[in-house]
Write a protein that holds these residues in place. Sequence first.
Motif, mmCIF file in Angstrom:
data_model
loop_
_atom_site.group_PDB
_atom_site.id
_atom_site.type_symbol
_atom_site.label_atom_id
_atom_site.label_comp_id
_atom_site.label_asym_id
_atom_site.label_seq_id
_atom_site.Cartn_x
_atom_site.Cartn_y
_atom_site.Cartn_z
ATOM 1 N N THR A 272 0.861 -1.194 0.000
ATOM 2 C CA THR A 272 0.000 0.000 0.000
ATOM 3 C C THR A 272 0.893 1.238 0.000
ATOM 4 O O THR A 272 0.898 2.033 -0.943
ATOM 5 C CB THR A 272 -0.914 0.020 1.250
ATOM 6 O OG1 THR A 272 -1.734 -1.140 1.211
ATOM 7 C CG2 THR A 272 -1.796 1.256 1.272
ATOM 8 N N ARG A 273 1.691 1.380 1.066
ATOM 9 C CA ARG A 273 2.477 2.591 1.276
ATOM 10 C C ARG A 273 3.546 2.811 0.215
ATOM 11 O O ARG A 273 3.637 3.877 -0.387
ATOM 12 C CB ARG A 273 3.169 2.552 2.658
ATOM 13 C CG ARG A 273 2.264 2.834 3.814
ATOM 14 C CD ARG A 273 2.700 2.038 5.032
ATOM 15 N NE ARG A 273 2.296 0.669 4.796
ATOM 16 C CZ ARG A 273 1.130 0.172 5.220
ATOM 17 N NH1 ARG A 273 0.356 0.889 5.978
ATOM 18 N NH2 ARG A 273 0.765 -1.060 4.910
ATOM 19 N N THR A 274 4.384 1.778 -0.007
ATOM 20 C CA THR A 274 5.549 1.979 -0.876
ATOM 21 C C THR A 274 5.117 2.260 -2.307
ATOM 22 O O THR A 274 5.584 3.207 -2.948
ATOM 23 C CB THR A 274 6.446 0.724 -0.821
ATOM 24 O OG1 THR A 274 6.655 0.395 0.548
ATOM 25 C CG2 THR A 274 7.770 0.960 -1.507
ATOM 26 N N ARG A 275 4.209 1.428 -2.801
ATOM 27 C CA ARG A 275 3.801 1.587 -4.196
ATOM 28 C C ARG A 275 3.092 2.930 -4.426
ATOM 29 O O ARG A 275 3.402 3.661 -5.362
ATOM 30 C CB ARG A 275 2.884 0.430 -4.581
ATOM 31 C CG ARG A 275 2.446 0.500 -6.004
ATOM 32 C CD ARG A 275 1.820 -0.808 -6.389
ATOM 33 N NE ARG A 275 0.756 -0.554 -7.325
ATOM 34 C CZ ARG A 275 0.223 -1.482 -8.104
ATOM 35 N NH1 ARG A 275 0.654 -2.707 -8.038
ATOM 36 N NH2 ARG A 275 -0.723 -1.193 -8.931
ATOM 37 N N GLU B 217 16.648 -6.109 1.772
ATOM 38 C CA GLU B 217 16.714 -4.662 2.045
ATOM 39 C C GLU B 217 15.428 -3.957 1.611
ATOM 40 O O GLU B 217 14.719 -4.414 0.698
ATOM 41 C CB GLU B 217 17.910 -4.032 1.330
ATOM 42 C CG GLU B 217 19.233 -4.206 2.070
ATOM 43 C CD GLU B 217 19.997 -2.891 2.238
ATOM 44 O OE1 GLU B 217 19.365 -1.842 2.506
ATOM 45 O OE2 GLU B 217 21.227 -2.926 2.099
ATOM 46 N N HIS B 218 15.156 -2.850 2.249
ATOM 47 C CA HIS B 218 14.023 -1.977 1.912
ATOM 48 C C HIS B 218 14.548 -0.546 2.103
ATOM 49 O O HIS B 218 14.237 0.141 3.076
ATOM 50 C CB HIS B 218 12.854 -2.268 2.861
ATOM 51 C CG HIS B 218 11.545 -1.680 2.439
ATOM 52 N ND1 HIS B 218 11.416 -0.680 1.502
ATOM 53 C CD2 HIS B 218 10.274 -1.960 2.859
ATOM 54 C CE1 HIS B 218 10.136 -0.364 1.360
ATOM 55 N NE2 HIS B 218 9.431 -1.129 2.164
ATOM 56 N N PRO B 219 15.399 -0.099 1.145
ATOM 57 C CA PRO B 219 16.111 1.165 1.381
ATOM 58 C C PRO B 219 15.220 2.385 1.537
ATOM 59 O O PRO B 219 15.501 3.254 2.372
ATOM 60 C CB PRO B 219 17.021 1.299 0.147
ATOM 61 C CG PRO B 219 16.488 0.345 -0.876
ATOM 62 C CD PRO B 219 15.806 -0.750 -0.111
HETATM 63 N N1 CP Z 1 6.241 -0.384 4.878
HETATM 64 C C1 CP Z 1 5.869 -0.969 3.726
HETATM 65 O O1 CP Z 1 6.707 -1.438 2.928
HETATM 66 O O2 CP Z 1 4.519 -0.998 3.512
HETATM 67 P P1 CP Z 1 3.827 -1.580 2.226
HETATM 68 O O3 CP Z 1 4.048 -3.077 2.215
HETATM 69 O O4 CP Z 1 2.371 -1.211 2.352
HETATM 70 O O5 CP Z 1 4.467 -0.966 1.005
#
Ligand code: CP
Length: 316
Positions: free
Chosen positions: A61-64, A139-141
């Motif tokens: 949700t957030r990242t995309r 990783e999730h930079p």
């Molecule tokens: N924090 C995070 O990556 O959230 P999403 O999976 O909703 O993108």
Amino acid sequence: MQDTYTFKHRNILGIEQFSREDIRYILSTARSFKEISTRAIKKVPTLRGRTVVNLFFEPSTRTRLSFEVAAKRMSADTFNISASTSSTRKGETLIDTARNIEAMHPDIIIMRHSCSGAPQLLAKHVKAAIINAGDGAHEHPSQALLDMLTVLEHKKEISGRKIAIIGDISHSRVARSNILGFTKLGATVTLTGPLTFLPPGISKMGAEVVDNIRDAVTDADVVMTLRIQQERQNDPLIPSLKEYATFFGITPTLMKLARPDALVMHPGPINRGVEMTPNVADGKQSVILDQVTNGVAVRMAMLYLASGGDRNNSEA
Ligand code: CP
């Protein structure tokens, strides 16, 4: 920052690739972009004519959304492809999918994938700049950068701070990127969780590991909890969510051990009542929605820098 500094990275694959100066530069670029999202007309021409593809093989949700919002606020053309609508479902390989996308000349491909290393593989096969939006447990930079920006805004300085990270460290790309980022900026990162969630050797990344949540939270400047990632556990690693909540859930009582002005953070999505009680998630110390707001500014900075930034964008 020295005047001679240049940001030299085209692909943004992980915090590991960055020096302290790189991180500071991205954060200061993000701060300069943040004001754009508060204007009545939330648009600048910085990436006009650029094409950005969101290639997501896992839910988000957030990242995309925030990468898309960031790209649109900078006037880029954006396109979204998800696993369910891509031809990988028909047997096409990831590399073939990427080469076919590349044949349409995108400038930046943002990718989330359940396999660690997938964005790194893509970067070897396509000319577009690759941004890692989360790869497996690696990783999730962009998450770590928005977390660092949020702490910086509230605490002014990251160096010398105690960052407690609690929960499912073993499956967490957020934990790995944050350990790398916060320690590069001079913070102490303290990890805790059930023993089955603490991977052997994690302390080699520079974090301190403690087996008691009270020790982790005591005098912390930041209490960050992680989502229990049941989808990545083939066999359950904890007896039950209820038991996890009893021993590792953040409560107002536990928060009394932290510094009085400690921040409560969570990358989302939250399992309310598991990782923290609702009154902690929604309480005065929670900056969880600030993290989301900062996600747009950080991703604007990442897109700007991946597209060449100061080096070749005269309109920036
Ligand atoms: N924090 C995070 O990556 O959230 P999403 O999976 O909703 O993108």
